[in-house]
Design a protein around this motif. Structure first.
Motif, PDB file in Angstrom:
ATOM      1  N   ARG A   1       0.823  -1.206   0.000  1.00 13.68           N
ATOM      2  CA  ARG A   1       0.000   0.000   0.000  1.00 13.68           C
ATOM      3  C   ARG A   1       0.860   1.261   0.000  1.00 13.68           C
TER       4      ARG A   1
ATOM      5  N   TRP B   1     -10.550  -6.138  -3.072  1.00 12.37           N
ATOM      6  CA  TRP B   1     -11.239  -6.304  -1.797  1.00 12.37           C
ATOM      7  C   TRP B   1     -11.813  -7.717  -1.737  1.00 12.37           C
TER       8      TRP B   1
ATOM      9  N   TYR C   1      -5.954   2.291  -9.069  1.00 10.59           N
ATOM     10  CA  TYR C   1      -5.402   3.381  -8.262  1.00 10.59           C
ATOM     11  C   TYR C   1      -5.151   4.596  -9.148  1.00 10.59           C
TER      12      TYR C   1
ATOM     13  N   GLY D   1      -4.154   8.778  -2.999  1.00  4.36           N
ATOM     14  CA  GLY D   1      -5.093   8.109  -2.126  1.00  4.36           C
ATOM     15  C   GLY D   1      -6.467   7.885  -2.708  1.00  4.36           C
TER      16      GLY D   1
ATOM     17  N   LEU E   1      -9.470   5.756  -1.436  1.00  4.26           N
ATOM     18  CA  LEU E   1      -9.166   4.339  -1.223  1.00  4.26           C
ATOM     19  C   LEU E   1      -9.708   3.859   0.114  1.00  4.26           C
ATOM     20  N   THR E   2      -9.645   4.712   1.110  1.00  4.38           N
ATOM     21  CA  THR E   2     -10.050   4.304   2.453  1.00  4.38           C
ATOM     22  C   THR E   2     -11.542   4.062   2.603  1.00  4.38           C
ATOM     23  N   SER E   3     -12.344   4.593   1.685  1.00  4.53           N
ATOM     24  CA  SER E   3     -13.797   4.426   1.807  1.00  4.53           C
ATOM     25  C   SER E   3     -14.442   3.885   0.537  1.00  4.53           C
TER      26      SER E   3
ATOM     27  N   PRO F   1     -15.508  -1.326   2.172  1.00  7.93           N
ATOM     28  CA  PRO F   1     -15.161  -1.446   3.590  1.00  7.93           C
ATOM     29  C   PRO F   1     -13.666  -1.664   3.796  1.00  7.93           C
ATOM     30  N   GLU F   2     -13.072  -0.838   4.638  1.00  7.31           N
ATOM     31  CA  GLU F   2     -11.622  -0.885   4.847  1.00  7.31           C
ATOM     32  C   GLU F   2     -11.164  -2.264   5.307  1.00  7.31           C
ATOM     33  N   ARG F   3     -11.989  -2.937   6.100  1.00  8.85           N
ATOM     34  CA  ARG F   3     -11.603  -4.259   6.616  1.00  8.85           C
ATOM     35  C   ARG F   3     -11.486  -5.299   5.509  1.00  8.85           C
ATOM     36  N   ASP F   4     -12.116  -5.023   4.339  1.00  8.00           N
ATOM     37  CA  ASP F   4     -12.101  -5.981   3.233  1.00  8.00           C
ATOM     38  C   ASP F   4     -10.927  -5.780   2.279  1.00  8.00           C
ATOM     39  N   TYR F   5     -10.155  -4.704   2.471  1.00 13.37           N
ATOM     40  CA  TYR F   5      -9.038  -4.465   1.544  1.00 13.37           C
ATOM     41  C   TYR F   5      -8.071  -5.639   1.577  1.00 13.37           C
TER      42      TYR F   5
END
Length: 354
Positions: A293, A304, A318, A322, A339-341, A344-348
């Protein structure tokens, strides 16, 4: 605020400027062979919300370079001022609805685009999509006509007076035709377009595969999301599979011309790099070139997942600083998102370099 996107690959000479609060595209070409003219070439502003979605859909469905959201919006303003009542949107000549179709003409171009079971020139969706189809056809005729004028002007003249009159005058009819109606119609719409043109979101320059892919992807901003839709040649209707492609219980994909996430990526890199069709397959084809990253560069692919490489459900490109370019989900359009939203961030799951 204009933000310079960093982490740019010197090898591809890619420079990206972003305006993070607006939607639209400005494409500059340092390498003509690496670019593709696209219909989603401008932003949109000053349009009623009930028209905006359909203008963007109509624009996204047309591959002609002259088509832009602002052109359709300015034309609708000239035709009806975005009015939809029979009292306000019926002309003395019998033209009806927000796009001012004669019923006989609408019979050729109209479809049940809004899926309400009725083909009506009074429905905003049906009317605007019919307008877009007719204008797209006229733009193609204008491009192949050889007439020395802006294809948009020629198409507008054909919409107002019929293509036969454009052929008769070998261009936009003179002021002496029909009391100057067509001549003034074209002039007014062309001069009104800037009113509806939104600020640009990206300027992409440079050459190489990363620049070309990113340029193609941002050129489709505003194109609707369609589950199963799209491919190397551009947007197309999608399909519903029992789980995906629905919005509020209704199958939207089968009546929407657009891209899903992996189709947008495949389209962007084709034909220089012929990536497979699905997000998981695209990961498999590029997983031998992982990117952390912290070292992302414009043109890298981001994935994701809900549980390992076998459960990848989304891919994006990308864009630098960001941000990503993505086709997010049913009911949305191709967009730029942080990128952060973006998902879901947990799925990246990770990134690869195509």
């Amino acid at each position: 605020m204009k933000v310079l996107i960093g982490a740019v690959a010197a090898a591809v000479g890619l420079v990206v400027l972003a305006l993070l609060t607006v939607v639209g595209v400005l494409i500059s070409d340092d390498d003509a062979s690496a670019t593709e003219s696209t219909s989603a070439s401008g932003g949109l502003k000053g349009v009623p919300a009930e028209f905006r979605e359909w203008i963007l859909k109509a624009d996204g469905a047309c591959k002609e370079q002259g088509m832009t959201p602002a052109l359709l919006a300015a034309q609708l303003w000239q035709e009806s001022k975005f009015k939809t009542s029979k009292k306000e949107a019926t002309s003395s000549a019998g033209a009806q609805g927000p796009a001012q179709f004669l019923p006989s003409t609408f019979a050729t171009w109209g479809r049940d685009d809004d899926g309400n079971g009725e083909i009506s020139l009074w429905d905003i969706g049906d009317a605007v999509m019919a307008q877009g189809r007719m204008m797209c056809s006229l733009l193609r005729q204008a491009k192949s006509s050889g007439y020395q004028d802006d294809v948009r002007r020629l198409a507008l003249a054909g919409y107002n007076a019929g293509w036969g009159r454009v052929q008769q005058y070998k261009g936009v009819p003179d002021e002496d035709f029909a009391g100057g109606e067509t001549f003034n119609y074209v002039q007014l719409i062309m001069s009104t377009m800037p009113r509806f043109q939104g600020p640009s979101l990206f300027e992409v320059s440079g050459s190489g595969s990363a620049a070309a892919a990113l340029r193609k992807a941002v050129g489709r901003i505003g194109t609707p999301y369609a589950w199963g839709g799209g491919g190397p040649q551009g947007p197309s209707k999608g399909f519903c599979d029992g789980t995906n492609g629905y919005l509020n219980g209704k199958c939207m994909a089968s009546s929407t011309v657009g891209f899903d996430c992996s189709a947008l990526v495949q389209y962007a890199f084709w034909p220089k790099q012929k990536l497979p069709r699905t997000a998981s397959a695209q990961y498999g084809a590029t997983s031998d070139r992982p990117v952390s990253r912290a070292k992302l560069k414009p043109g890298d692919l981001l994935f994701w997942s809900r549980g390992g490489s076998g459960s990848i459900y989304h891919v994006a490109i990308y864009a630098g600083d960001g941000n990503v370019v993505q086709a997010p989900r049913t009911g949305k359009n191709v967009e730029v998102a942080p990128l952060t939203s973006a998902m879901p961030e947990r799925d990246y799951y990770g990134a690869t370099r195509p």
